[in-house]
Design an enzyme around this catalytic site. Structure first.
Site, PDB file in Angstrom:
ATOM      1  N   ARG A 223      -6.270  16.434   2.122  1.00  0.00           N
ATOM      2  CA  ARG A 223      -6.115  17.126   3.307  1.00  0.00           C
ATOM      3  C   ARG A 223      -4.558  16.936   3.679  1.00  0.00           C
ATOM      4  O   ARG A 223      -3.684  17.908   4.258  1.00  0.00           O
ATOM      5  CB  ARG A 223      -6.604  16.766   4.545  1.00  0.00           C
ATOM      6  CG  ARG A 223      -8.175  17.209   4.186  1.00  0.00           C
ATOM      7  CD  ARG A 223      -8.731  17.694   5.548  1.00  0.00           C
ATOM      8  NE  ARG A 223      -9.817  18.829   5.217  1.00  0.00           N
ATOM      9  CZ  ARG A 223     -10.893  18.915   6.309  1.00  0.00           C
ATOM     10  NH1 ARG A 223     -10.802  18.312   7.491  1.00  0.00           N
ATOM     11  NH2 ARG A 223     -11.507  20.004   5.837  1.00  0.00           N
TER      12      ARG A 223
ATOM     13  N   ARG B  74      -2.926  11.476  14.551  1.00  0.00           N
ATOM     14  CA  ARG B  74      -4.190  11.531  13.565  1.00  0.00           C
ATOM     15  C   ARG B  74      -4.950  12.905  13.837  1.00  0.00           C
ATOM     16  O   ARG B  74      -5.048  13.526  15.040  1.00  0.00           O
ATOM     17  CB  ARG B  74      -5.360  10.628  13.991  1.00  0.00           C
ATOM     18  CG  ARG B  74      -6.682  10.811  13.475  1.00  0.00           C
ATOM     19  CD  ARG B  74      -7.439   9.460  13.484  1.00  0.00           C
ATOM     20  NE  ARG B  74      -8.925  10.026  13.658  1.00  0.00           N
ATOM     21  CZ  ARG B  74      -9.646  10.642  12.708  1.00  0.00           C
ATOM     22  NH1 ARG B  74      -8.980  10.857  11.583  1.00  0.00           N
ATOM     23  NH2 ARG B  74     -10.812  10.897  12.984  1.00  0.00           N
ATOM     24  N   VAL B  75      -5.182  13.659  12.753  1.00  0.00           N
ATOM     25  CA  VAL B  75      -6.089  14.970  12.786  1.00  0.00           C
ATOM     26  C   VAL B  75      -7.143  14.724  12.048  1.00  0.00           C
ATOM     27  O   VAL B  75      -7.244  14.763  10.760  1.00  0.00           O
ATOM     28  CB  VAL B  75      -4.942  16.028  12.364  1.00  0.00           C
ATOM     29  CG1 VAL B  75      -3.993  16.513  13.228  1.00  0.00           C
ATOM     30  CG2 VAL B  75      -4.153  15.799  10.825  1.00  0.00           C
ATOM     31  N   GLY B  76      -8.304  14.803  12.719  1.00  0.00           N
ATOM     32  CA  GLY B  76      -9.499  14.397  12.006  1.00  0.00           C
ATOM     33  C   GLY B  76     -10.648  15.552  12.297  1.00  0.00           C
ATOM     34  O   GLY B  76     -10.388  16.449  13.270  1.00  0.00           O
ATOM     35  N   SER B  77     -11.904  15.125  12.088  1.00  0.00           N
ATOM     36  CA  SER B  77     -13.166  15.619  12.464  1.00  0.00           C
ATOM     37  C   SER B  77     -13.956  14.641  13.368  1.00  0.00           C
ATOM     38  O   SER B  77     -13.773  13.354  13.513  1.00  0.00           O
ATOM     39  CB  SER B  77     -13.977  16.028  11.567  1.00  0.00           C
ATOM     40  OG  SER B  77     -14.272  14.947  10.376  1.00  0.00           O
TER      41      SER B  77
ATOM     42  N   GLU C  17     -15.909   9.362  16.150  1.00  0.00           N
ATOM     43  CA  GLU C  17     -15.025   9.389  14.974  1.00  0.00           C
ATOM     44  C   GLU C  17     -14.983   7.985  14.426  1.00  0.00           C
ATOM     45  O   GLU C  17     -15.834   7.231  14.992  1.00  0.00           O
ATOM     46  CB  GLU C  17     -13.724  10.142  15.185  1.00  0.00           C
ATOM     47  CG  GLU C  17     -12.896   9.730  16.202  1.00  0.00           C
ATOM     48  CD  GLU C  17     -11.951   8.621  15.952  1.00  0.00           C
ATOM     49  OE1 GLU C  17     -12.459   7.396  16.658  1.00  0.00           O
ATOM     50  OE2 GLU C  17     -10.960   9.148  15.543  1.00  0.00           O
ATOM     51  N   MET C  18     -14.049   7.508  13.642  1.00  0.00           N
ATOM     52  CA  MET C  18     -14.161   6.244  13.034  1.00  0.00           C
ATOM     53  C   MET C  18     -12.751   5.536  13.056  1.00  0.00           C
ATOM     54  O   MET C  18     -12.416   4.582  12.421  1.00  0.00           O
ATOM     55  CB  MET C  18     -14.557   6.296  11.832  1.00  0.00           C
ATOM     56  CG  MET C  18     -16.042   6.730  11.799  1.00  0.00           C
ATOM     57  SD  MET C  18     -17.010   6.598  10.257  1.00  0.00           S
ATOM     58  CE  MET C  18     -17.596   4.841  10.276  1.00  0.00           C
TER      59      MET C  18
ATOM     60  N   ARG D 278     -14.724  25.905   8.139  1.00  0.00           N
ATOM     61  CA  ARG D 278     -14.375  24.432   8.268  1.00  0.00           C
ATOM     62  C   ARG D 278     -12.634  24.435   8.000  1.00  0.00           C
ATOM     63  O   ARG D 278     -11.986  23.838   8.669  1.00  0.00           O
ATOM     64  CB  ARG D 278     -14.892  23.424   7.338  1.00  0.00           C
ATOM     65  CG  ARG D 278     -16.252  22.951   7.888  1.00  0.00           C
ATOM     66  CD  ARG D 278     -16.854  21.693   6.931  1.00  0.00           C
ATOM     67  NE  ARG D 278     -16.898  21.815   5.743  1.00  0.00           N
ATOM     68  CZ  ARG D 278     -18.163  22.390   5.191  1.00  0.00           C
ATOM     69  NH1 ARG D 278     -19.011  22.583   5.926  1.00  0.00           N
ATOM     70  NH2 ARG D 278     -18.175  22.602   3.817  1.00  0.00           N
TER      71      ARG D 278
ATOM     72  N   SER E 130     -16.919  18.702  13.736  1.00  0.00           N
ATOM     73  CA  SER E 130     -17.477  19.148  12.570  1.00  0.00           C
ATOM     74  C   SER E 130     -19.192  19.399  12.743  1.00  0.00           C
ATOM     75  O   SER E 130     -19.713  19.924  11.740  1.00  0.00           O
ATOM     76  CB  SER E 130     -17.164  18.486  11.292  1.00  0.00           C
ATOM     77  OG  SER E 130     -17.607  17.120  11.763  1.00  0.00           O
ATOM     78  N   ASP E 131     -19.710  18.620  13.439  1.00  0.00           N
ATOM     79  CA  ASP E 131     -21.032  18.480  13.869  1.00  0.00           C
ATOM     80  C   ASP E 131     -21.393  18.180  15.078  1.00  0.00           C
ATOM     81  O   ASP E 131     -20.741  17.446  15.900  1.00  0.00           O
ATOM     82  CB  ASP E 131     -21.747  17.611  12.815  1.00  0.00           C
ATOM     83  CG  ASP E 131     -21.176  16.361  12.951  1.00  0.00           C
ATOM     84  OD1 ASP E 131     -20.142  16.092  11.916  1.00  0.00           O
ATOM     85  OD2 ASP E 131     -21.558  15.361  13.367  1.00  0.00           O
TER      86      ASP E 131
ATOM     87  N   GLY F  69      -7.577  11.962   7.657  1.00  0.00           N
ATOM     88  CA  GLY F  69      -8.338  10.887   7.061  1.00  0.00           C
ATOM     89  C   GLY F  69      -8.092  11.195   5.452  1.00  0.00           C
ATOM     90  O   GLY F  69      -7.903  10.254   4.885  1.00  0.00           O
TER      91      GLY F  69
ATOM     92  N   HIS G 167       1.091  -1.250  -0.055  1.00  0.00           N
ATOM     93  CA  HIS G 167       0.035   0.002   0.010  1.00  0.00           C
ATOM     94  C   HIS G 167       0.778   1.093   0.033  1.00  0.00           C
ATOM     95  O   HIS G 167       0.364   2.534   0.147  1.00  0.00           O
ATOM     96  CB  HIS G 167      -1.102   0.153   1.314  1.00  0.00           C
ATOM     97  CG  HIS G 167      -1.723  -1.274   1.509  1.00  0.00           C
ATOM     98  ND1 HIS G 167      -1.218  -2.036   2.327  1.00  0.00           N
ATOM     99  CD2 HIS G 167      -2.512  -2.061   0.920  1.00  0.00           C
ATOM    100  CE1 HIS G 167      -1.839  -3.057   2.297  1.00  0.00           C
ATOM    101  NE2 HIS G 167      -2.607  -3.122   1.438  1.00  0.00           N
TER     102      HIS G 167
ATOM    103  N   ARG H 165      -2.908   3.843  -4.684  1.00  0.00           N
ATOM    104  CA  ARG H 165      -4.377   4.082  -4.215  1.00  0.00           C
ATOM    105  C   ARG H 165      -4.821   5.482  -3.860  1.00  0.00           C
ATOM    106  O   ARG H 165      -5.581   5.921  -3.181  1.00  0.00           O
ATOM    107  CB  ARG H 165      -5.082   3.360  -2.949  1.00  0.00           C
ATOM    108  CG  ARG H 165      -4.971   1.812  -3.299  1.00  0.00           C
ATOM    109  CD  ARG H 165      -5.337   1.067  -2.285  1.00  0.00           C
ATOM    110  NE  ARG H 165      -5.241  -0.357  -2.268  1.00  0.00           N
ATOM    111  CZ  ARG H 165      -6.413  -0.914  -2.513  1.00  0.00           C
ATOM    112  NH1 ARG H 165      -7.465  -0.652  -2.068  1.00  0.00           N
ATOM    113  NH2 ARG H 165      -6.392  -2.187  -2.804  1.00  0.00           N
TER     114      ARG H 165
END
Ligand code: HPA
Length: 234
Positions: A24, A87-90, A179-180, A217, A203-204, A20, A4, A43
């Site tokens: 970004r 990790r930098v996410g929402s 988050e996930m 955002r 984000s919500d 993610g 990968h 990918r």
């Protein structure tokens, strides 16, 4: 190389920021780093190395969900000698005191995923971040005067949940937000003896459905990136 990732050993630095979305990662490289070199496009999971204020680091997309981050984080730690993944996410806020664009730092991650079954443990393992990365991120957020809450997040296996009110039970147990990915990231780091941390921007919210603009955002994403990058200099 891995199935990968086409980078050579040495192309990727000891610390990797992981949003993610691979675009970004490109945005961070283009707007925050100097001396940028792309190391992966397999990918379209774009990865770049560069410097932030002279400090060498990398950024790479993780994809969405625990299986995806599980693959990339495992390979970064094991095949590329990466020590730290941030990790930098929402996230979606479960806690009613969280406002849109506040920062959440995941001290721990709970989940409905069976990712931990592979470790054959006779009980339930807690997925926790690295304390040193956490300490530095909190110092960095305070220096930048950001609203930040530190606590437990929920790494969900589903975005479109058939059980609409389930989130309330997690909120009742003190979970700040959903988050996930963090559960998979943290357990991968724990298994391999490496360091991981998740920083999220709200984000919500599950309490009030508010719309956000692209400009808002982008600003909140930039603020979070600054917290992460500045924490790498402490
Ligand atoms: N669910 C899962 N992940 C998320 C959400 C959500 O509502 N918002 C941002 N990331």
């Amino acid at each position: 190389m891995t199935p990968h990732n086409e980078a050579n050993r040495g192309d990727i630095k000891k610390t990797v920021l992981m949003p993610g979305d691979p675009l970004r990662a490109k945005y961070i490289a283009e707007n925050f780093l100097t001396d940028v070199k792309q190391f992966n496009a397999v990918r379209n999971m774009l990865g770049f190395s560069g410097k932030y204020k002279g400090k060498e680091l990398s950024v790479m997309g993780s994809g969405m969900g625990i299986p995806s981050i599980g693959i990339y984080a495992h390979e970064l730690y094991e095949k590329y000698d990466v020590e730290n993944i941030i990790r930098v996410g929402s996230c979606g806020a479960y806690n009613k005191d969280l406002k849109l664009f506040d920062l959440v730092i995941a001290m721990g991650a709970s989940s409905d995923s069976n990712f931990a079954h592979q470790f054959n443990l006779p009980g339930t393992i807690s997925a926790i971040c690295d304390f040193d990365l956490l300490r530095k991120a909190v110092i960095s957020a305070e220096k930048l005067d950001m609203n930040v809450k530190v606590g437990n997040v929920f790494s969900s296996d589903v975005f479109y949940n058939n059980n609409e009110d389930e989130w309330k039970r997690w909120e009742d147990m003190g979970i700040l937000a959903v988050e996930m990915e963090s559960y998979g990231l943290y357990l991968t780091a724990q298994k391999l003896g490496k360091k991981a941390l998740t920083i999220l921007t709200v984000s919500d919210s599950f309490h009030m459905k508010e719309q956000t603009t692209p400009k808002e955002r982008e600003k909140s994403f930039n603020d979070m990136i600054l917290v992460a990058l500045e924490s790498c200099l402490i």
